[in-house]
Scaffold this active site. Structure first.
Site, PDB file in Angstrom:
ATOM      1  N   ARG A  38       0.818  -1.215   0.000  1.00 22.73           N
ATOM      2  CA  ARG A  38       0.000   0.000   0.000  1.00 22.73           C
ATOM      3  C   ARG A  38       0.855   1.271   0.000  1.00 22.73           C
ATOM      4  O   ARG A  38       0.487   2.288  -0.605  1.00 22.73           O
ATOM      5  CB  ARG A  38      -0.913  -0.012   1.223  1.00 22.73           C
ATOM      6  CG  ARG A  38      -1.922   1.110   1.238  1.00 22.73           C
ATOM      7  CD  ARG A  38      -2.908   0.936   2.386  1.00 22.73           C
ATOM      8  NE  ARG A  38      -3.953   1.946   2.359  1.00 22.73           N
ATOM      9  CZ  ARG A  38      -4.311   2.648   3.441  1.00 22.73           C
ATOM     10  NH1 ARG A  38      -3.714   2.447   4.603  1.00 22.73           N
ATOM     11  NH2 ARG A  38      -5.280   3.539   3.342  1.00 22.73           N
ATOM     12  N   HIS A  42       0.305   4.646  -2.288  1.00 22.96           N
ATOM     13  CA  HIS A  42       0.077   5.989  -1.738  1.00 22.96           C
ATOM     14  C   HIS A  42       1.210   6.942  -2.069  1.00 22.96           C
ATOM     15  O   HIS A  42       1.016   8.156  -2.073  1.00 22.96           O
ATOM     16  CB  HIS A  42      -0.180   5.915  -0.235  1.00 22.96           C
ATOM     17  CG  HIS A  42      -1.576   5.510   0.114  1.00 22.96           C
ATOM     18  ND1 HIS A  42      -2.238   5.912   1.237  1.00 22.96           N
ATOM     19  CD2 HIS A  42      -2.458   4.711  -0.557  1.00 22.96           C
ATOM     20  CE1 HIS A  42      -3.471   5.392   1.270  1.00 22.96           C
ATOM     21  NE2 HIS A  42      -3.612   4.650   0.190  1.00 22.96           N
ATOM     22  N   ASN A  70      -3.911   8.604   5.166  1.00 23.75           N
ATOM     23  CA  ASN A  70      -2.663   8.006   5.661  1.00 23.75           C
ATOM     24  C   ASN A  70      -2.576   7.955   7.181  1.00 23.75           C
ATOM     25  O   ASN A  70      -1.957   7.042   7.744  1.00 23.75           O
ATOM     26  CB  ASN A  70      -1.456   8.806   5.145  1.00 23.75           C
ATOM     27  CG  ASN A  70      -1.299   8.708   3.634  1.00 23.75           C
ATOM     28  OD1 ASN A  70      -1.790   7.763   3.007  1.00 23.75           O
ATOM     29  ND2 ASN A  70      -0.619   9.687   3.037  1.00 23.75           N
ATOM     30  N   HIS A 168      -6.320  -5.742  -2.505  1.00 27.29           N
ATOM     31  CA  HIS A 168      -7.135  -5.956  -1.305  1.00 27.29           C
ATOM     32  C   HIS A 168      -7.391  -7.442  -1.058  1.00 27.29           C
ATOM     33  O   HIS A 168      -8.288  -7.812  -0.324  1.00 27.29           O
ATOM     34  CB  HIS A 168      -8.446  -5.159  -1.399  1.00 27.29           C
ATOM     35  CG  HIS A 168      -8.240  -3.672  -1.328  1.00 27.29           C
ATOM     36  ND1 HIS A 168      -9.206  -2.762  -1.620  1.00 27.29           N
ATOM     37  CD2 HIS A 168      -7.133  -2.945  -1.004  1.00 27.29           C
ATOM     38  CE1 HIS A 168      -8.723  -1.533  -1.462  1.00 27.29           C
ATOM     39  NE2 HIS A 168      -7.464  -1.609  -1.097  1.00 27.29           N
TER      40      HIS A 168
HETATM   41  C1  HEM Z   1      -9.052   1.753  -5.910  1.00 27.35           C
HETATM   42  C2  HEM Z   1      -8.968   2.607  -4.930  1.00 27.35           C
HETATM   43  C3  HEM Z   1      -8.583   2.230  -3.540  1.00 27.35           C
HETATM   44  C4  HEM Z   1      -9.235   2.578  -2.403  1.00 27.35           C
HETATM   45  C5  HEM Z   1     -10.480   3.433  -2.300  1.00 27.35           C
HETATM   46  C6  HEM Z   1      -8.521   1.966  -1.304  1.00 27.35           C
HETATM   47  C7  HEM Z   1      -8.879   2.115   0.026  1.00 27.35           C
HETATM   48  C8  HEM Z   1      -8.297   1.433   1.073  1.00 27.35           C
HETATM   49  C9  HEM Z   1      -8.717   1.536   2.446  1.00 27.35           C
HETATM   50  C10 HEM Z   1      -9.837   2.434   2.964  1.00 27.35           C
HETATM   51  C11 HEM Z   1      -7.949   0.691   3.172  1.00 27.35           C
HETATM   52  C12 HEM Z   1      -8.023   0.451   4.681  1.00 27.35           C
HETATM   53  C13 HEM Z   1      -7.210   1.509   5.413  1.00 27.35           C
HETATM   54  C14 HEM Z   1      -7.431   1.487   6.913  1.00 27.35           C
HETATM   55  O1  HEM Z   1      -8.484   1.058   7.374  1.00 27.35           O
HETATM   56  O2  HEM Z   1      -6.530   1.938   7.668  1.00 27.35           O
HETATM   57  C15 HEM Z   1      -7.029   0.064   2.268  1.00 27.35           C
HETATM   58  C16 HEM Z   1      -6.088  -0.866   2.637  1.00 27.35           C
HETATM   59  C17 HEM Z   1      -5.194  -1.437   1.742  1.00 27.35           C
HETATM   60  N1  HEM Z   1      -5.022  -1.080   0.419  1.00 27.35           N
HETATM   61 FE1  HEM Z   1      -6.273   0.029  -0.686  1.00 27.35          FE
HETATM   62  N2  HEM Z   1      -7.460   1.265  -1.781  1.00 27.35           N
HETATM   63  C18 HEM Z   1      -7.449   1.397  -3.139  1.00 27.35           C
HETATM   64  C19 HEM Z   1      -6.501   0.884  -3.996  1.00 27.35           C
HETATM   65  C20 HEM Z   1      -5.387   0.176  -3.598  1.00 27.35           C
HETATM   66  C21 HEM Z   1      -4.255  -0.138  -4.441  1.00 27.35           C
HETATM   67  C22 HEM Z   1      -4.088   0.344  -5.885  1.00 27.35           C
HETATM   68  C23 HEM Z   1      -3.391  -0.871  -3.691  1.00 27.35           C
HETATM   69  C24 HEM Z   1      -2.051  -1.439  -4.061  1.00 27.35           C
HETATM   70  C25 HEM Z   1      -1.701  -1.749  -5.292  1.00 27.35           C
HETATM   71  C26 HEM Z   1      -3.997  -1.033  -2.387  1.00 27.35           C
HETATM   72  C27 HEM Z   1      -3.477  -1.776  -1.361  1.00 27.35           C
HETATM   73  C28 HEM Z   1      -4.023  -1.856  -0.090  1.00 27.35           C
HETATM   74  C29 HEM Z   1      -3.553  -2.785   0.917  1.00 27.35           C
HETATM   75  C30 HEM Z   1      -2.519  -3.870   0.708  1.00 27.35           C
HETATM   76  C31 HEM Z   1      -4.278  -2.501   2.081  1.00 27.35           C
HETATM   77  C32 HEM Z   1      -4.091  -3.151   3.466  1.00 27.35           C
HETATM   78  C33 HEM Z   1      -2.946  -2.415   4.171  1.00 27.35           C
HETATM   79  C34 HEM Z   1      -2.599  -2.912   5.560  1.00 27.35           C
HETATM   80  O3  HEM Z   1      -3.153  -3.899   6.052  1.00 27.35           O
HETATM   81  O4  HEM Z   1      -1.713  -2.263   6.164  1.00 27.35           O
HETATM   82  N3  HEM Z   1      -5.180  -0.355  -2.358  1.00 27.35           N
HETATM   83  N4  HEM Z   1      -7.257   0.541   0.997  1.00 27.35           N
HETATM   84 CA   LIG Z   2       4.799  10.586  -4.146  1.00 29.65          CA
END
Ligand code: HEM
Ligand SMILES: [Ca+2]
Ligand SMILES: [Ca+2]
Length: 303
Positions: A38, A42, A70, A168
């Site tokens: 992630r 970001h 973040n 995800h």
């Molecule tokens: C399409 C739009 C996206 C949205 C709206 C989104 C939104 C989110 C949100 C809300 C979370 C949870 C954060 C939290 O509760 O603290 C999350 C976690 C995560 N996102 Fe996304 N995300 C998106 C795209 C992506 C992309 C492109 C990647 C990587 C290529 C990604 C990888 C991850 C990962 C691996 C997690 C878990 C992180 C952890 O457990 O520390 N996401 N995302």
């Molecule tokens: Ca940057």
């Protein structure tokens, strides 16, 4: 122009060094593969893949770390510091923090069971950050049209949106990122695109008036494995975030056929995910004599 062989004479072991520190970090933190993946996302979506997300707050830098998407959410900064220390030991002053984020994402995905790809390298580190840019990252409450326009704005396609959302397949999300779907989504009812037994599970994890910080698996089927279960979950209405389920359930969604294709073929998901990670890693990199190689990922040199 980035190249996978950029460090072949100046730091030939950089990929192996990054991978070993990532593997070591996983020994005490099962979530770290997701968190590092992630971080690269970001970073790249905000003024390009320039390690802007790693800069701490100073009198002249408005850090991205405290932007809403973040703050108390992105993690793994300490592991990035450990990687940087190990890389500096082997090849002082050579490898950028932006490239470390790209390499750490690839190592993480692969170590979690996902594909491997050769990572184009040669990014340099920026000297600025953008708090406002970070506040404009794709949000879990965005409509599909909004998500598409945020991806288009950085040169990424619908296929990239679907493939990269497949990240995800691992990691966690706080109740506050989806609890609006559970109780009063529309007219006092929960989100109709949520499977009813999954809804019950999520309600018990995230009771009304409870802590918004409780963590939940993004992929209820295989929470820590990088596979295509994310897409089969969407087919059974088990997408955790609104932004996940919309890829399939928005009426007339142009992304739906791609979701179904990745649900039916893990190898096609893996091939597309690898290509889309390279596309994302190519967002506005600093190259040549632009930017710098930071000696500390948290600070602009000399500050
Ligand atoms: C399409 C739009 C996206 C949205 C709206 C989104 C939104 C989110 C949100 C809300 C979370 C949870 C954060 C939290 O509760 O603290 C999350 C976690 C995560 N996102 Fe996304 N995300 C998106 C795209 C992506 C992309 C492109 C990647 C990587 C290529 C990604 C990888 C991850 C990962 C691996 C997690 C878990 C992180 C952890 O457990 O520390 N996401 N995302
Ligand atoms: Ca940057
Ligand atoms: Ca999974």
């Amino acid at each position: 122009q980035l190249s996978p062989t950029f460090y072949s004479s100046t730091c030939p072991n950089v990929s192996a060094i990054v991978r070993s520190v990532v593997l070591q970090a996983h020994g005490s933190d099962a979530r770290i593969y997701a968190s590092l993946t992630r971080l690269h996302f970001h970073d790249c979506f905000v003024i390009g893949c320039d390690a802007s997300i790693l800069l701490d707050e100073t009198s002249t830098i408005m850090s991205e770390k405290t932007a809403i998407p973040n703050n108390n959410s992105v993690r793994g900064y300490d592991v990035v510091d450990n990687i940087k220390t190990a890389v500096e030991m082997a090849c002082p002053g050579v490898v950028s923090c932006a490239d470390i984020l790209a390499l750490a994402a690839e190592a993480s995905v692969n170590l979690a069971g996902g594909p491997s790809w050769s990572v184009p390298l040669g990014r340099r580190d920026g000297t600025t950050a953008s708090r406002s840019g970070a506040n404009n990252l794709p949000a879990p409450f965005d409509t599909l049209a909004n998500l598409q326009s945020k991806f288009t704005a950085v040169g990424l396609s619908d296929t990239d949106l679907v493939a990269l959302s497949g990240a995800h397949t691992f990691g966690r999300a706080k109740c506050s990122t989806f609890s609006n779907r559970l109780y009063n989504f529309s007219n006092g009812n929960p989100d109709p695109s949520l499977n009813s037994s999954y809804l019950a599970t999520l309600r018990s994890s995230c009771p009304q008036g409870g802590s918004g910080d409780t963590l939940n698996n993004l992929d209820p089927a295989t929470p820590d494995t990088f596979d295509n279960k994310y897409f089969t979950n969407l087919q059974s209405h088990r997408g955790l975030l609104q932004s996940d389920q919309e890829l399939l359930s928005t009426s007339g969604a142009s992304t739906a056929p791609t979701v179904n294709s990745f649900a039916g073929s893990q190898s096609s998901f893996f091939t597309s995910f690898s290509a889309s990670m390279v596309n994302m890693g190519n967002i506005k990199p600093l190259t040549g004599s632009s930017g710098q190689i930071r000696s500390n990922c948290r600070k602009v040199n000399g500050s």
